[in-house]
Design a protein around this motif. Structure first.
Motif, PDB file in Angstrom:
ATOM      1  N   GLU A 133      -0.080 -25.347  -6.824  1.00 12.87           N
ATOM      2  CA  GLU A 133      -1.196 -25.515  -7.753  1.00 12.87           C
ATOM      3  C   GLU A 133      -2.511 -25.783  -7.022  1.00 12.87           C
ATOM      4  O   GLU A 133      -3.552 -25.232  -7.372  1.00 12.87           O
ATOM      5  CB  GLU A 133      -0.882 -26.660  -8.715  1.00 12.87           C
ATOM      6  N   GLU A 134      -2.454 -26.595  -5.989  1.00  5.83           N
ATOM      7  CA  GLU A 134      -3.663 -26.949  -5.231  1.00  5.83           C
ATOM      8  C   GLU A 134      -4.279 -25.758  -4.511  1.00  5.83           C
ATOM      9  O   GLU A 134      -5.433 -25.814  -4.103  1.00  5.83           O
ATOM     10  CB  GLU A 134      -3.360 -28.054  -4.209  1.00  5.83           C
ATOM     11  N   ARG A 135      -3.528 -24.705  -4.319  1.00  4.93           N
ATOM     12  CA  ARG A 135      -4.017 -23.507  -3.611  1.00  4.93           C
ATOM     13  C   ARG A 135      -4.394 -22.385  -4.573  1.00  4.93           C
ATOM     14  O   ARG A 135      -4.812 -21.323  -4.155  1.00  4.93           O
ATOM     15  CB  ARG A 135      -2.942 -22.982  -2.658  1.00  4.93           C
ATOM     16  N   ALA A 136      -4.238 -22.596  -5.852  1.00  5.73           N
ATOM     17  CA  ALA A 136      -4.453 -21.530  -6.832  1.00  5.73           C
ATOM     18  C   ALA A 136      -5.906 -21.100  -6.944  1.00  5.73           C
ATOM     19  O   ALA A 136      -6.188 -19.995  -7.387  1.00  5.73           O
ATOM     20  CB  ALA A 136      -3.942 -21.961  -8.201  1.00  5.73           C
ATOM     21  N   GLY A 137      -6.825 -21.934  -6.537  1.00  6.61           N
ATOM     22  CA  GLY A 137      -8.237 -21.599  -6.643  1.00  6.61           C
ATOM     23  C   GLY A 137      -8.617 -20.337  -5.896  1.00  6.61           C
ATOM     24  O   GLY A 137      -9.593 -19.675  -6.228  1.00  6.61           O
ATOM     25  N   ASN A 138      -7.846 -19.979  -4.888  1.00  6.12           N
ATOM     26  CA  ASN A 138      -8.119 -18.764  -4.126  1.00  6.12           C
ATOM     27  C   ASN A 138      -7.308 -17.582  -4.624  1.00  6.12           C
ATOM     28  O   ASN A 138      -7.244 -16.542  -3.982  1.00  6.12           O
ATOM     29  CB  ASN A 138      -7.870 -18.994  -2.633  1.00  6.12           C
ATOM     30  N   GLY A 139      -6.669 -17.751  -5.774  1.00  5.84           N
ATOM     31  CA  GLY A 139      -5.978 -16.643  -6.439  1.00  5.84           C
ATOM     32  C   GLY A 139      -4.985 -15.923  -5.565  1.00  5.84           C
ATOM     33  O   GLY A 139      -4.071 -16.518  -5.022  1.00  5.84           O
ATOM     34  N   MET A 140      -5.168 -14.634  -5.438  1.00  8.31           N
ATOM     35  CA  MET A 140      -4.219 -13.773  -4.738  1.00  8.31           C
ATOM     36  C   MET A 140      -4.494 -13.654  -3.241  1.00  8.31           C
ATOM     37  O   MET A 140      -3.843 -12.859  -2.565  1.00  8.31           O
ATOM     38  CB  MET A 140      -4.240 -12.364  -5.341  1.00  8.31           C
ATOM     39  N   ALA A 141      -5.431 -14.426  -2.725  1.00  8.59           N
ATOM     40  CA  ALA A 141      -5.774 -14.331  -1.306  1.00  8.59           C
ATOM     41  C   ALA A 141      -4.544 -14.401  -0.394  1.00  8.59           C
ATOM     42  O   ALA A 141      -4.448 -13.623   0.562  1.00  8.59           O
ATOM     43  CB  ALA A 141      -6.808 -15.388  -0.924  1.00  8.59           C
ATOM     44  N   PRO A 142      -3.569 -15.292  -0.657  1.00 11.08           N
ATOM     45  CA  PRO A 142      -2.383 -15.291   0.216  1.00 11.08           C
ATOM     46  C   PRO A 142      -1.640 -13.954   0.197  1.00 11.08           C
ATOM     47  O   PRO A 142      -1.169 -13.497   1.242  1.00 11.08           O
ATOM     48  CB  PRO A 142      -1.512 -16.411  -0.362  1.00 11.08           C
ATOM     49  N   LEU A 143      -1.548 -13.320  -0.956  1.00  9.15           N
ATOM     50  CA  LEU A 143      -0.846 -12.039  -1.037  1.00  9.15           C
ATOM     51  C   LEU A 143      -1.618 -10.942  -0.299  1.00  9.15           C
ATOM     52  O   LEU A 143      -1.006 -10.046   0.290  1.00  9.15           O
ATOM     53  CB  LEU A 143      -0.610 -11.642  -2.488  1.00  9.15           C
ATOM     54  N   VAL A 144      -2.934 -11.011  -0.323  1.00  9.88           N
ATOM     55  CA  VAL A 144      -3.755 -10.054   0.419  1.00  9.88           C
ATOM     56  C   VAL A 144      -3.453 -10.186   1.910  1.00  9.88           C
ATOM     57  O   VAL A 144      -3.296  -9.189   2.619  1.00  9.88           O
ATOM     58  CB  VAL A 144      -5.259 -10.270   0.133  1.00  9.88           C
ATOM     59  N   ASP A 145      -3.322 -11.417   2.378  1.00 10.00           N
ATOM     60  CA  ASP A 145      -3.036 -11.648   3.794  1.00 10.00           C
ATOM     61  C   ASP A 145      -1.612 -11.242   4.179  1.00 10.00           C
ATOM     62  O   ASP A 145      -1.358 -10.841   5.316  1.00 10.00           O
ATOM     63  CB  ASP A 145      -3.256 -13.120   4.149  1.00 10.00           C
ATOM     64  N   LEU A 146      -0.673 -11.351   3.236  1.00 14.69           N
ATOM     65  CA  LEU A 146       0.731 -11.061   3.530  1.00 14.69           C
ATOM     66  C   LEU A 146       1.109  -9.596   3.328  1.00 14.69           C
ATOM     67  O   LEU A 146       2.090  -9.120   3.906  1.00 14.69           O
ATOM     68  CB  LEU A 146       1.635 -11.949   2.665  1.00 14.69           C
ATOM     69  N   ALA A 147       0.369  -8.873   2.512  1.00 14.06           N
ATOM     70  CA  ALA A 147       0.720  -7.487   2.175  1.00 14.06           C
ATOM     71  C   ALA A 147       0.907  -6.585   3.399  1.00 14.06           C
ATOM     72  O   ALA A 147       1.885  -5.822   3.447  1.00 14.06           O
ATOM     73  CB  ALA A 147      -0.306  -6.889   1.208  1.00 14.06           C
ATOM     74  N   PRO A 148       0.028  -6.616   4.411  1.00 12.01           N
ATOM     75  CA  PRO A 148       0.241  -5.715   5.553  1.00 12.01           C
ATOM     76  C   PRO A 148       1.578  -5.946   6.260  1.00 12.01           C
ATOM     77  O   PRO A 148       2.254  -4.992   6.642  1.00 12.01           O
ATOM     78  CB  PRO A 148      -0.933  -6.034   6.487  1.00 12.01           C
ATOM     79  N   ALA A 149       1.981  -7.203   6.401  1.00  7.00           N
ATOM     80  CA  ALA A 149       3.255  -7.500   7.063  1.00  7.00           C
ATOM     81  C   ALA A 149       4.436  -7.024   6.215  1.00  7.00           C
ATOM     82  O   ALA A 149       5.399  -6.458   6.743  1.00  7.00           O
ATOM     83  CB  ALA A 149       3.366  -9.001   7.340  1.00  7.00           C
ATOM     84  N   VAL A 150       4.360  -7.234   4.907  1.00  7.18           N
ATOM     85  CA  VAL A 150       5.443  -6.785   4.023  1.00  7.18           C
ATOM     86  C   VAL A 150       5.554  -5.265   4.070  1.00  7.18           C
ATOM     87  O   VAL A 150       6.656  -4.716   4.192  1.00  7.18           O
ATOM     88  CB  VAL A 150       5.228  -7.301   2.580  1.00  7.18           C
ATOM     89  N   LYS A 151       4.412  -4.570   3.997  1.00  7.19           N
ATOM     90  CA  LYS A 151       4.438  -3.100   4.054  1.00  7.19           C
ATOM     91  C   LYS A 151       5.022  -2.602   5.371  1.00  7.19           C
ATOM     92  O   LYS A 151       5.757  -1.618   5.398  1.00  7.19           O
ATOM     93  CB  LYS A 151       3.034  -2.527   3.862  1.00  7.19           C
ATOM     94  N   LYS A 152       4.706  -3.283   6.463  1.00  3.70           N
ATOM     95  CA  LYS A 152       5.177  -2.865   7.784  1.00  3.70           C
ATOM     96  C   LYS A 152       6.675  -3.116   7.963  1.00  3.70           C
ATOM     97  O   LYS A 152       7.381  -2.269   8.520  1.00  3.70           O
ATOM     98  CB  LYS A 152       4.388  -3.628   8.867  1.00  3.70           C
ATOM     99  N   ALA A 153       7.178  -4.241   7.492  1.00  2.00           N
ATOM    100  CA  ALA A 153       8.537  -4.648   7.817  1.00  2.00           C
ATOM    101  C   ALA A 153       9.578  -4.351   6.747  1.00  2.00           C
ATOM    102  O   ALA A 153      10.759  -4.189   7.071  1.00  2.00           O
ATOM    103  CB  ALA A 153       8.559  -6.167   8.117  1.00  2.00           C
ATOM    104  N   ILE A 154       9.164  -4.276   5.487  1.00  2.00           N
ATOM    105  CA  ILE A 154      10.128  -4.086   4.390  1.00  2.00           C
ATOM    106  C   ILE A 154       9.853  -2.739   3.753  1.00  2.00           C
ATOM    107  O   ILE A 154       8.880  -2.587   3.006  1.00  2.00           O
ATOM    108  CB  ILE A 154      10.026  -5.213   3.343  1.00  2.00           C
ATOM    109  N   PRO A 155      10.680  -1.736   4.001  1.00  2.68           N
ATOM    110  CA  PRO A 155      10.437  -0.400   3.459  1.00  2.68           C
ATOM    111  C   PRO A 155      10.491  -0.381   1.929  1.00  2.68           C
ATOM    112  O   PRO A 155      11.169  -1.203   1.309  1.00  2.68           O
ATOM    113  CB  PRO A 155      11.584   0.443   4.019  1.00  2.68           C
ATOM    114  N   GLU A 156       9.776   0.574   1.351  1.00  5.85           N
ATOM    115  CA  GLU A 156       9.842   0.788  -0.094  1.00  5.85           C
ATOM    116  C   GLU A 156      11.254   1.221  -0.447  1.00  5.85           C
ATOM    117  O   GLU A 156      11.930   1.896   0.331  1.00  5.85           O
ATOM    118  CB  GLU A 156       8.845   1.842  -0.528  1.00  5.85           C
ATOM    119  N   GLY A 157      11.690   0.846  -1.616  1.00  5.43           N
ATOM    120  CA  GLY A 157      13.022   1.204  -2.086  1.00  5.43           C
ATOM    121  C   GLY A 157      13.519   0.160  -3.071  1.00  5.43           C
ATOM    122  O   GLY A 157      12.749  -0.674  -3.540  1.00  5.43           O
TER     123      GLY A 157
END
Length: 160
Positions: A133-157
């Protein structure tokens, strides 16, 4: 194989900031339950661990206990990532809320304690990110930072 449709909110990362107003933290001593996926998913998760950024939303990486390549954390209160989690039952609900952030789909679940839980969709392993809850003020910023790693390491499927 069970494929369901979800209502995606295709919003740019900045516009999604409003959607995530309000989360709660893990308690002061960061801990996370370590998932126990099969060997294939474990290998994908280990690759993800190597690709994860050292900072997320401007917060330094501070992994929760017990130490594992299947979990990671940033900041205090901690943003926790768990890789290789089970498919959430809520993914069977075609009315479930989902967002796409920089090419990675996430199912959104607001928890009773105010945290937001995001679970990746349409990837060969489920990745869960809990934003306090304390980090919610920045909305989706954590997901923006994590998306490149997820795309690189976890294939679509579809994860089994």
């Amino acid at each position: 194989m069970n494929i369901t449709r979800h209502r995606y909110l295709r919003l740019p990362a900045l516009a999604v900031l409003i959607a995530a107003a309000g989360c709660s933290s893990a308690d002061g001593g960061a801990s996370a339950v370590v998932p126990s996926p099969d060997a294939k998913v474990t290998e994908l998760c280990q690759n993800l661990d190597k690709a994860l950024p050292s900072t997320v939303d401007g917060l330094n990486r501070e992994d929760p206990e017990p130490a594992s390549a299947l979990t990671a954390g940033w900041g205090n209160p901690v943003i926790i990532l768990r890789c290789g989690v089970e498919r959430p039952a809520e993914m069977n609900d075609d009315k479930a809320d989902a967002v796409e952030v920089d090419g990675v789909g996430w199912q959104l679940q607001k928890q009773e304690n105010g945290t937001f839980r995001f679970t990746s969709t349409l990837r060969e392993a489920y990745v869960e990110v809990t934003i306090p809850e304390e980090r919610a003020g920045n909305g989706m910023a954590p997901l923006v930072d994590l998306a490149p790693a997820v795309k690189k390491a976890i294939p679509e499927g579809i994860a089994s």
